[in-house]
Scaffold this motif. Structure first.
Motif, short mmCIF file in Angstrom:
data_model
loop_
_atom_site.label_atom_id
_atom_site.label_comp_id
_atom_site.label_asym_id
_atom_site.label_seq_id
_atom_site.Cartn_x
_atom_site.Cartn_y
_atom_site.Cartn_z
N ALA A 25 34.27 85.99 -22.11
CA ALA A 25 33.32 85.74 -20.85
C ALA A 25 31.91 85.51 -21.21
CB ALA A 25 33.71 86.61 -19.85
N LEU A 26 31.42 86.57 -21.88
CA LEU A 26 29.94 86.52 -22.34
C LEU A 26 29.74 85.24 -22.88
CD1 LEU A 26 29.32 90.24 -23.44
CD2 LEU A 26 28.24 88.84 -21.79
N ARG A 27 30.32 84.68 -23.89
CA ARG A 27 30.17 83.41 -24.51
C ARG A 27 30.34 82.29 -23.55
NH1 ARG A 27 34.63 83.35 -29.47
NH2 ARG A 27 33.43 81.59 -29.95
N LEU A 28 31.12 82.25 -22.65
CA LEU A 28 30.99 81.23 -21.66
C LEU A 28 29.84 81.35 -20.74
CD1 LEU A 28 34.81 81.27 -20.40
CD2 LEU A 28 33.39 79.62 -21.79
N VAL A 29 29.19 82.38 -20.41
CA VAL A 29 27.99 82.66 -19.72
C VAL A 29 26.99 82.24 -20.44
CG1 VAL A 29 26.61 84.58 -18.66
CG2 VAL A 29 28.99 84.79 -18.07
N SER A 30 26.90 82.52 -21.77
CA SER A 30 25.68 81.95 -22.46
C SER A 30 25.52 80.56 -22.70
CB SER A 30 25.85 82.39 -24.15
OG SER A 30 26.97 81.92 -24.70
N GLN B 2 25.80 87.47 -14.11
CA GLN B 2 26.60 88.54 -13.76
C GLN B 2 27.79 87.96 -13.12
OE1 GLN B 2 26.61 91.64 -15.57
NE2 GLN B 2 28.61 91.81 -14.46
N ASP B 3 27.53 87.39 -11.81
CA ASP B 3 28.63 87.03 -11.13
C ASP B 3 29.49 86.02 -12.03
OD1 ASP B 3 27.76 88.59 -8.91
OD2 ASP B 3 26.69 86.75 -8.12
N LEU B 4 28.92 85.12 -12.92
CA LEU B 4 29.75 84.20 -13.57
C LEU B 4 30.43 85.15 -14.61
CD1 LEU B 4 27.26 81.23 -14.18
CD2 LEU B 4 29.50 81.40 -12.83
N ARG B 5 29.85 86.09 -15.25
CA ARG B 5 30.50 86.89 -16.11
C ARG B 5 31.77 87.56 -15.59
NH1 ARG B 5 28.17 92.03 -19.50
NH2 ARG B 5 29.81 92.58 -20.57
N THR B 6 31.64 88.19 -14.49
CA THR B 6 32.83 88.86 -13.56
C THR B 6 33.81 87.80 -13.52
OG1 THR B 6 31.25 90.37 -12.91
CG2 THR B 6 33.42 90.33 -11.88
N ASN B 7 33.68 86.50 -12.85
CA ASN B 7 34.43 85.66 -12.58
C ASN B 7 35.21 84.94 -13.80
OD1 ASN B 7 33.98 86.20 -9.70
ND2 ASN B 7 32.38 84.32 -9.65
N ASP C 102 37.51 87.54 -14.98
CA ASP C 102 38.81 87.61 -14.03
C ASP C 102 39.73 86.56 -14.17
OD1 ASP C 102 38.18 90.06 -13.18
OD2 ASP C 102 37.12 89.25 -11.36
N VAL C 103 39.14 85.26 -14.02
CA VAL C 103 40.04 84.14 -14.50
C VAL C 103 40.72 83.96 -15.76
CG1 VAL C 103 39.84 81.60 -14.75
CG2 VAL C 103 38.41 82.75 -12.91
N LEU C 104 40.01 84.35 -16.81
CA LEU C 104 40.55 84.28 -18.16
C LEU C 104 41.73 85.41 -18.06
CD1 LEU C 104 37.44 84.31 -20.26
CD2 LEU C 104 39.14 82.64 -20.27
N ALA C 105 41.43 86.78 -17.58
CA ALA C 105 42.65 87.64 -17.69
C ALA C 105 43.83 87.21 -16.69
CB ALA C 105 42.10 89.09 -16.91
N HIS C 106 43.72 86.56 -15.71
CA HIS C 106 44.64 86.02 -14.80
C HIS C 106 45.41 84.88 -15.48
CE1 HIS C 106 46.88 85.10 -11.22
NE2 HIS C 106 46.52 83.83 -11.50
N GLY C 107 44.66 84.03 -16.07
CA GLY C 107 45.36 82.88 -17.06
C GLY C 107 46.25 83.37 -17.98
N LEU C 108 45.64 84.49 -18.82
CA LEU C 108 46.46 84.98 -20.04
C LEU C 108 47.64 85.67 -19.70
CD1 LEU C 108 43.52 85.98 -22.11
CD2 LEU C 108 44.99 84.41 -22.58
N ARG C 109 47.60 86.50 -18.28
CA ARG C 109 48.80 86.96 -17.87
C ARG C 109 49.75 86.10 -17.52
NH1 ARG C 109 45.04 90.34 -15.33
NH2 ARG C 109 45.17 89.28 -13.37
#
Length: 85
Positions: free
Chosen positions: A11-16, A27-32, A35-42
């Motif tokens: 997520a940090l790499r994407l935010v960068s 910060q909002d993008l990092r959190t989002n 969350d999106v990555l975690a949900h997709g991987l599940r």
């Protein structure tokens, strides 16, 4: 499987990659993103590295056993053919 720390790093790499003009939203993008990555991987049907390694070892043993059985059958066929002549 990826743990939460790996997801956070991704997520940090994407935010960068977000343009500097949107720095206030980082910060909002990092959190989002996290969350999106975690949900997709599940949702993916993934196995752990341990499970993969166990199955790879099992496959290697099975492959070796099949090769040994193929050699034995070929030997038996040779013996049967020489007796039938």
């Amino acid at each position: 499987m990826m743990d939460r720390q790996d997801i956070d790093q991704l997520a940090l790499r994407l935010v960068s990659l977000v343009p500097p003009g949107l720095a206030h939203a980082h910060q909002d993008l990092r959190t989002n993103f996290g969350d999106v990555l975690a949900h997709g991987l599940r949702r993916l049907d993934l196995v752990t590295r341990e499970e993969f390694d166990v199955q790879s070892q099992l496959l290697a043993r099975t492959r070796a056993k099949v090769e040994e059985l193929e050699r034995r059958v070929a030997d038996l066929e040779t013996i049967a053919a020489s007796r039938g002549s």
